[in-house]
Scaffold this motif. Sequence first.
Motif, PDB file in Angstrom:
ATOM      1  N   ARG A 269       7.670  -8.259  -9.142  1.00  0.00           N
ATOM      2  CA  ARG A 269       7.589  -9.774  -9.549  1.00  0.00           C
ATOM      3  C   ARG A 269       6.669  -9.845 -10.829  1.00  0.00           C
ATOM      4  NH1 ARG A 269       4.796 -12.551  -4.967  1.00  0.00           N
ATOM      5  NH2 ARG A 269       4.574 -14.148  -6.569  1.00  0.00           N
ATOM      6  N   ILE A 270       5.579  -9.341 -10.893  1.00  0.00           N
ATOM      7  CA  ILE A 270       4.812  -9.553 -12.016  1.00  0.00           C
ATOM      8  C   ILE A 270       5.372  -8.826 -13.372  1.00  0.00           C
ATOM      9  CG2 ILE A 270       2.703 -10.082 -10.683  1.00  0.00           C
ATOM     10  CD1 ILE A 270       1.551  -7.445 -11.552  1.00  0.00           C
TER      11      ILE A 270
ATOM     12  N   ARG B 194       1.926  -1.271 -10.722  1.00  0.00           N
ATOM     13  CA  ARG B 194       1.334  -1.298  -9.436  1.00  0.00           C
ATOM     14  C   ARG B 194      -0.045  -1.455  -9.672  1.00  0.00           C
ATOM     15  NH1 ARG B 194       4.510   1.039  -5.206  1.00  0.00           N
ATOM     16  NH2 ARG B 194       6.610   1.265  -5.842  1.00  0.00           N
TER      17      ARG B 194
ATOM     18  N   ASN C 108       6.355  -4.350  -4.306  1.00  0.00           N
ATOM     19  CA  ASN C 108       7.216  -5.655  -4.565  1.00  0.00           C
ATOM     20  C   ASN C 108       6.514  -6.811  -5.347  1.00  0.00           C
ATOM     21  OD1 ASN C 108       9.475  -4.970  -2.870  1.00  0.00           O
ATOM     22  ND2 ASN C 108       8.353  -5.611  -0.870  1.00  0.00           N
ATOM     23  N   LEU C 109       5.048  -6.660  -5.393  1.00  0.00           N
ATOM     24  CA  LEU C 109       4.375  -7.598  -6.332  1.00  0.00           C
ATOM     25  C   LEU C 109       4.462  -7.182  -7.397  1.00  0.00           C
ATOM     26  CD1 LEU C 109       2.698  -9.883  -6.849  1.00  0.00           C
ATOM     27  CD2 LEU C 109       0.629  -8.572  -5.844  1.00  0.00           C
TER      28      LEU C 109
ATOM     29  N   LEU D  34      -4.410  -8.250  -6.212  1.00  0.00           N
ATOM     30  CA  LEU D  34      -4.661  -8.535  -4.477  1.00  0.00           C
ATOM     31  C   LEU D  34      -6.035  -8.541  -4.482  1.00  0.00           C
ATOM     32  CD1 LEU D  34      -1.508  -6.466  -3.247  1.00  0.00           C
ATOM     33  CD2 LEU D  34      -1.785  -8.912  -3.171  1.00  0.00           C
TER      34      LEU D  34
ATOM     35  N   ALA E  26      -0.837 -14.962  -8.215  1.00  0.00           N
ATOM     36  CA  ALA E  26       0.299 -14.099  -8.835  1.00  0.00           C
ATOM     37  C   ALA E  26       1.224 -14.799  -9.704  1.00  0.00           C
ATOM     38  CB  ALA E  26       1.007 -13.408  -7.651  1.00  0.00           C
TER      39      ALA E  26
ATOM     40  N   ALA F  54      -0.987  -5.076 -10.101  1.00  0.00           N
ATOM     41  CA  ALA F  54      -0.798  -5.638  -8.686  1.00  0.00           C
ATOM     42  C   ALA F  54      -1.566  -5.304  -7.564  1.00  0.00           C
ATOM     43  CB  ALA F  54       0.819  -5.394  -8.153  1.00  0.00           C
TER      44      ALA F  54
ATOM     45  N   ASP G  34       3.996  -3.609  -0.416  1.00  0.00           N
ATOM     46  CA  ASP G  34       3.816  -4.931  -0.621  1.00  0.00           C
ATOM     47  C   ASP G  34       3.231  -4.848  -2.188  1.00  0.00           C
ATOM     48  OD1 ASP G  34       1.569  -3.353   0.160  1.00  0.00           O
ATOM     49  OD2 ASP G  34       0.328  -5.146   0.514  1.00  0.00           O
ATOM     50  N   VAL G  35       2.687  -3.641  -2.402  1.00  0.00           N
ATOM     51  CA  VAL G  35       2.233  -3.589  -3.924  1.00  0.00           C
ATOM     52  C   VAL G  35       3.358  -3.396  -4.673  1.00  0.00           C
ATOM     53  CG1 VAL G  35       0.709  -2.031  -5.382  1.00  0.00           C
ATOM     54  CG2 VAL G  35      -0.292  -2.714  -3.029  1.00  0.00           C
TER      55      VAL G  35
ATOM     56  N   ARG H 291      14.764  -5.803  -4.859  1.00  0.00           N
ATOM     57  CA  ARG H 291      13.969  -5.387  -6.293  1.00  0.00           C
ATOM     58  C   ARG H 291      15.051  -4.976  -7.310  1.00  0.00           C
ATOM     59  NH1 ARG H 291       9.432  -0.889  -5.191  1.00  0.00           N
ATOM     60  NH2 ARG H 291       9.356  -2.194  -3.507  1.00  0.00           N
TER      61      ARG H 291
END
Length: 227
Positions: A101-102, A44, A97-98, A51, A57, A47, A94-95, A180
């Motif tokens: 992804r990463i 997190r 979810n990113l 941002l 990303a 991420a 949003d953090v 997720r």
Amino acid sequence: MSFSTLTIPVIAIDGPTASGKGTIAHRVAQALGWSVLDSGALYRLTALALLQQDADAADENAVADIAQALDVRFDGDQVWLNGNDVAAEIRLEDVGNLASRIAAYPAVRQALLERQRAFRTAPGLVADGRDMGTVVFPDAPLKVFLVADVAARAERRCKQLKVKGFSANLADLLKDMRSRDERDRTRANAPLVAAADAITVDSSTLTIDETVQQVLDLWSGLGFPKA
């Protein structure tokens, strides 16, 4: 990891998002007088840094460089990034979810691997995440795979966010959580899966205290003292 480090016991607690593993890990660590690792916080933080820097990303190497260079410090409930307490910010959806992804990037996972293992200090460590028992600490004497019904998890997360003053929509959270979960389970690198020797604990209908007690009982059942 050195041989001396490997003799330090680890309780690995893995599971999907909002299964309660972070809270349980902290309570178990407190009961045992051990250190705790919230591995998800590192992703997190990566991420959030991504941002803040408005980086791409989709650029795996760039994200890995950010992960490698993180200026972070954990102090109780405070999480410091570049000198700022971002404990609340890294819990935003949003953090999260990113971060999910990463976390699928092998280069990012490799960049954070040794940083996670460095948390293994005497007298012991409780580590929570998604690959603590399978990748980071495969020799942990106790591996717990903590699960809960996705609807129960979404309700928990919704309540957590509202308590912290954030707006939250249960239907949206449920949709995001299912996405997720699928992403975490199907990623090619270190997917969310129970270790072969992990013990599954379903916390859907358990209180926090009951879940903590189950983990402590599992630990003492291996012949180790609870504290």
